[in-house]
Design a protein around this motif. Structure first.
Motif, short mmCIF file in Angstrom:
data_model
loop_
_atom_site.label_atom_id
_atom_site.label_comp_id
_atom_site.label_asym_id
_atom_site.label_seq_id
_atom_site.Cartn_x
_atom_site.Cartn_y
_atom_site.Cartn_z
N LEU A 221 0.80 -1.12 -0.08
CA LEU A 221 -0.09 0.12 -0.07
C LEU A 221 1.00 1.44 -0.02
O LEU A 221 0.72 1.97 -0.87
CB LEU A 221 -0.92 -0.08 1.12
CG LEU A 221 -2.03 1.09 1.26
CD1 LEU A 221 -2.78 0.69 -0.09
CD2 LEU A 221 -3.01 0.89 2.61
N THR A 222 1.71 1.30 0.77
CA THR A 222 2.74 2.55 0.89
C THR A 222 3.68 2.64 -0.22
O THR A 222 3.45 3.85 -0.83
CB THR A 222 3.45 2.51 2.34
OG1 THR A 222 2.53 2.11 3.18
CG2 THR A 222 4.32 3.96 2.45
N ASP A 223 4.44 1.75 -0.59
CA ASP A 223 5.24 1.70 -1.97
C ASP A 223 4.31 1.85 -3.26
O ASP A 223 4.70 2.54 -3.99
CB ASP A 223 5.93 0.53 -2.00
CG ASP A 223 6.97 0.59 -1.15
OD1 ASP A 223 7.48 1.74 -0.70
OD2 ASP A 223 7.76 -0.40 -0.85
N GLY A 224 3.11 1.20 -2.78
CA GLY A 224 2.12 1.49 -4.20
C GLY A 224 1.71 2.94 -4.45
O GLY A 224 1.43 3.27 -5.64
N VAL A 225 1.69 3.74 -3.57
CA VAL A 225 1.54 5.21 -3.79
C VAL A 225 2.55 5.87 -4.67
O VAL A 225 1.89 6.71 -5.70
CB VAL A 225 1.44 6.07 -2.35
CG1 VAL A 225 1.18 7.47 -2.90
CG2 VAL A 225 0.49 5.75 -1.41
N LEU A 226 3.66 5.44 -4.71
CA LEU A 226 4.79 5.91 -5.76
C LEU A 226 4.20 5.39 -6.94
O LEU A 226 4.58 6.00 -8.10
CB LEU A 226 6.06 5.39 -5.33
CG LEU A 226 6.51 5.99 -4.10
CD1 LEU A 226 7.96 5.27 -3.62
CD2 LEU A 226 6.59 7.44 -4.04
N LEU A 227 3.98 4.34 -7.41
CA LEU A 227 3.18 3.91 -8.57
C LEU A 227 2.05 4.52 -9.14
O LEU A 227 1.94 4.72 -10.29
CB LEU A 227 2.83 2.35 -8.69
CG LEU A 227 4.17 1.33 -8.22
CD1 LEU A 227 3.75 -0.14 -8.05
CD2 LEU A 227 5.41 1.29 -9.13
N VAL A 228 1.22 4.80 -8.29
CA VAL A 228 0.12 5.81 -8.54
C VAL A 228 0.46 7.13 -9.05
O VAL A 228 -0.06 7.51 -10.28
CB VAL A 228 -1.02 6.23 -7.28
CG1 VAL A 228 -2.03 6.97 -7.66
CG2 VAL A 228 -1.72 4.52 -6.89
N GLN A 229 1.40 7.53 -8.61
CA GLN A 229 1.92 8.91 -8.77
C GLN A 229 2.25 8.78 -10.50
O GLN A 229 2.15 9.73 -11.34
CB GLN A 229 3.12 9.42 -8.14
CG GLN A 229 3.52 10.98 -8.55
CD GLN A 229 4.86 11.26 -8.29
OE1 GLN A 229 5.75 10.61 -7.87
NE2 GLN A 229 5.29 12.80 -7.65
N ALA A 230 3.30 7.74 -10.79
CA ALA A 230 3.71 7.36 -12.19
C ALA A 230 2.45 7.25 -13.04
O ALA A 230 2.51 7.57 -14.20
CB ALA A 230 4.71 6.32 -12.23
N ALA A 231 1.59 6.34 -12.83
CA ALA A 231 0.29 6.00 -13.38
C ALA A 231 -0.39 7.19 -13.76
O ALA A 231 -0.68 7.30 -14.98
CB ALA A 231 -0.27 4.98 -13.07
N ALA A 232 -0.44 8.10 -13.05
CA ALA A 232 -1.24 9.43 -12.91
C ALA A 232 -0.76 10.19 -14.16
O ALA A 232 -1.66 10.77 -14.91
CB ALA A 232 -1.43 10.10 -11.80
N TYR A 233 0.43 10.09 -14.49
CA TYR A 233 1.05 11.13 -15.55
C TYR A 233 0.64 10.43 -16.87
O TYR A 233 0.59 11.22 -17.70
CB TYR A 233 2.56 11.34 -15.20
CG TYR A 233 2.94 12.30 -14.31
CD1 TYR A 233 2.84 13.59 -14.77
CD2 TYR A 233 3.16 11.90 -12.78
CE1 TYR A 233 2.92 14.57 -13.75
CE2 TYR A 233 3.53 12.82 -12.13
CZ TYR A 233 3.62 14.15 -12.38
OH TYR A 233 3.90 15.32 -11.33
#
Length: 236
Positions: A221-233
């Protein structure tokens, strides 16, 4: 990207295979118990990752960037490996009071923003806004892992923000870092969704962070937030 993946696999598995970490009690951590039971496999995986990363480094001619990449690699390795002698015994950089989260944020920001800029032959100054945004986002999330390690770090005599400010104080500091990350992202003209969505998810993760949370809360969950940032772009 594959070289960075292999290098990350190397660093994380070396960290998990450190001899002194296997002398520490696993406590309630299923992750740590599993690591202690698979130390040899983790060491072999680290060795294989080192071979792959070294080959890709040589094949893609990263040697010309060695003076810029070497300090980054040294920081990543010295973070956990007790190679520096201080006050009568060897210590890792993570043991320096309050330094841990800044090291994590600095290394990950340079890896995910600095290295792509270097590979694209672009000056780092052009990516300064994104670098700052990424740094403060990772910095905020790194505090979550300090909350996870709160008791263990106190027993080891390692001063972290939760140990100094308390868990509630560390959470407030994390939200402050998130506000800086969001401000930098919006100031550089990034799409609001790509800035605010990961910031809000990170704020929720920080709010729910407790030492008793399961391993997957931190590892996924915590590390996954970093992937959300990349995916959002890519989605906006």
């Amino acid at each position: 990207m594959l070289m960075v993946f292999a290098a990350t696999l190397l660093v994380y598995n070396l960290d998990a295979a450190l001899p002194f970490k296997h002398q520490q009690p696993a406590g309630n951590s299923a992750r740590k118990a599993w690591q202690q039971g698979h130390r040899r496999g983790l060491a072999l995986l680290a060795g294989a990752a080192a071979v792959v990363a070294g080959y890709l480094f040589w094949r893609d001619d990263w040697g010309r960037y060695l003076p810029k990449v070497l300090p980054l690699a040294a920081l990543a390795l010295l973070y956990s490996w007790p190679l520096l002698k201080w006050r009568g015994r060897r210590r890792a950089l993570r043991e320096v009071p309050l330094l841990k989260v800044f090291l994590i944020a600095g290394v990950w920001s340079l890896v995910t923003v600095g290295l792509p800029a270097l590979a694209g032959l672009r000056p780092l100054s052009e990516a300064a806004g994104l670098l700052g945004q990424r740094f403060f986002l990772v910095l905020a999330l790194a505090l979550v892992f300090d909350i996870r390690d709160y008791s263990r770090d106190r027993r080891a005599g390692i001063y972290t923000f939760p140990g100094v400010l308390g868990v509630a104080g560390a959470k407030r500091l994390g939200w402050f870092f998130l506000s800086i990350a969001a401000t930098l992202g919006l100031a550089r003209g990034a799409a609001p969704l790509a800035v605010l969505l990961p910031a809000m998810l990170a704020a929720a993760v920080i709010w729910g962070a407790e030492e008793e949370q399961g391993d997957y809360y931190f590892a996924l969950l915590t590390d996954g937030v970093l992937l959300v940032q990349a995916a959002a772009y890519f989605l906006v």
